[in-house]
Design a protein around this motif. Structure first.
Motif, PDB file in Angstrom:
ATOM      1  N   ILE A 167      85.088 -14.443  27.000  1.00 46.77           N
ATOM      2  CA  ILE A 167      84.425 -13.645  28.032  1.00 46.77           C
ATOM      3  C   ILE A 167      83.635 -12.511  27.380  1.00 46.77           C
ATOM      4  N   GLY A 168      84.249 -11.835  26.411  1.00 46.90           N
ATOM      5  CA  GLY A 168      83.571 -10.752  25.707  1.00 46.90           C
ATOM      6  C   GLY A 168      82.320 -11.232  24.980  1.00 46.90           C
ATOM      7  N   LEU A 169      82.395 -12.415  24.380  1.00 47.38           N
ATOM      8  CA  LEU A 169      81.238 -12.983  23.695  1.00 47.38           C
ATOM      9  C   LEU A 169      80.103 -13.256  24.675  1.00 47.38           C
ATOM     10  N   CYS A 170      80.417 -13.832  25.825  1.00 45.15           N
ATOM     11  CA  CYS A 170      79.380 -14.104  26.831  1.00 45.15           C
ATOM     12  C   CYS A 170      78.770 -12.812  27.358  1.00 45.15           C
ATOM     13  N   VAL A 171      79.573 -11.773  27.496  1.00 45.92           N
ATOM     14  CA  VAL A 171      79.057 -10.470  27.944  1.00 45.92           C
ATOM     15  C   VAL A 171      78.093  -9.910  26.906  1.00 45.92           C
ATOM     16  N   ARG A 172      78.491  -9.938  25.632  1.00 46.33           N
ATOM     17  CA  ARG A 172      77.620  -9.410  24.574  1.00 46.33           C
ATOM     18  C   ARG A 172      76.329 -10.215  24.470  1.00 46.33           C
ATOM     19  N   GLN A 173      76.421 -11.533  24.612  1.00 46.80           N
ATOM     20  CA  GLN A 173      75.215 -12.360  24.572  1.00 46.80           C
ATOM     21  C   GLN A 173      74.280 -12.029  25.723  1.00 46.80           C
ATOM     22  N   SER A 174      74.827 -11.878  26.915  1.00 42.41           N
ATOM     23  CA  SER A 174      73.970 -11.589  28.069  1.00 42.41           C
ATOM     24  C   SER A 174      73.367 -10.188  27.961  1.00 42.41           C
ATOM     25  N   GLN A 175      74.117  -9.227  27.444  1.00 41.90           N
ATOM     26  CA  GLN A 175      73.564  -7.886  27.258  1.00 41.90           C
ATOM     27  C   GLN A 175      72.423  -7.903  26.245  1.00 41.90           C
ATOM     28  N   ALA A 176      72.615  -8.604  25.132  1.00 40.33           N
ATOM     29  CA  ALA A 176      71.568  -8.685  24.115  1.00 40.33           C
ATOM     30  C   ALA A 176      70.334  -9.409  24.658  1.00 40.33           C
ATOM     31  N   GLU A 177      70.567 -10.448  25.451  1.00 41.83           N
ATOM     32  CA  GLU A 177      69.458 -11.196  26.058  1.00 41.83           C
ATOM     33  C   GLU A 177      68.646 -10.306  26.996  1.00 41.83           C
ATOM     34  N   ILE A 178      69.330  -9.506  27.793  1.00 45.67           N
ATOM     35  CA  ILE A 178      68.659  -8.606  28.738  1.00 45.67           C
ATOM     36  C   ILE A 178      67.894  -7.517  27.991  1.00 45.67           C
ATOM     37  N   GLU A 179      68.534  -6.908  26.981  1.00 42.00           N
ATOM     38  CA  GLU A 179      67.860  -5.852  26.222  1.00 42.00           C
ATOM     39  C   GLU A 179      66.625  -6.395  25.506  1.00 42.00           C
ATOM     40  N   GLY A 180      66.711  -7.619  24.990  1.00 40.47           N
ATOM     41  CA  GLY A 180      65.562  -8.219  24.329  1.00 40.47           C
ATOM     42  C   GLY A 180      64.436  -8.538  25.298  1.00 40.47           C
ATOM     43  N   TYR A 181      64.794  -9.013  26.477  1.00 39.22           N
ATOM     44  CA  TYR A 181      63.785  -9.379  27.469  1.00 39.22           C
ATOM     45  C   TYR A 181      63.132  -8.141  28.081  1.00 39.22           C
ATOM     46  N   CYS A 182      63.951  -7.158  28.423  1.00 38.23           N
ATOM     47  CA  CYS A 182      63.439  -5.966  29.114  1.00 38.23           C
ATOM     48  C   CYS A 182      62.935  -4.894  28.160  1.00 38.23           C
ATOM     49  N   ARG A 183      63.293  -5.004  26.893  1.00 37.57           N
ATOM     50  CA  ARG A 183      62.900  -4.016  25.887  1.00 37.57           C
ATOM     51  C   ARG A 183      63.377  -2.608  26.251  1.00 37.57           C
TER      52      ARG A 183
END
Length: 97
Positions: free
Chosen positions: A21-37
């Protein structure tokens, strides 16, 4: 965030370890930060929770477009739901050249 995801998953939370669960959270956070800058705010953190749940639900079914057996049919959406994309696009910083 892990506890919030477990609450949202309900009984299905028993199928996932805290580490996964923690891994999926970190992946989604990184994905959002990369997309939204930009760094996550409260609204983007809520979206990160939803994306993490989507990632958990799609585990081991990556690439499955549809499946049918014994009268039961499954299909999966491609990408993220429109309401998630609307928030991401609204929060996205535009890169000026």
């Amino acid at each position: 965030m892990i506890e919030e995801i477990k609450l949202l998953l309900g009984d299905a939370a028993a199928n996932y370890s805290d580490a996964l669960i923690g891994l999926c959270v970190r992946q989604s956070q990184a994905e959002i930060e990369g997309y939204c800058r930009r760094a996550l705010d409260a609204e983007l953190e809520a979206v990160a929770l939803r994306i993490a749940i989507i990632k958990l639900n799609r585990l081991n079914t990556e690439g499955l477009a549809s499946q049918s057996y014994s009268g039961v049919s499954e299909s999966y959406i491609d990408g993220y739901p429109a309401d998630i994309l609307a928030v991401l696009n609204r929060k996205r910083k535009i890169k000026i050249v």
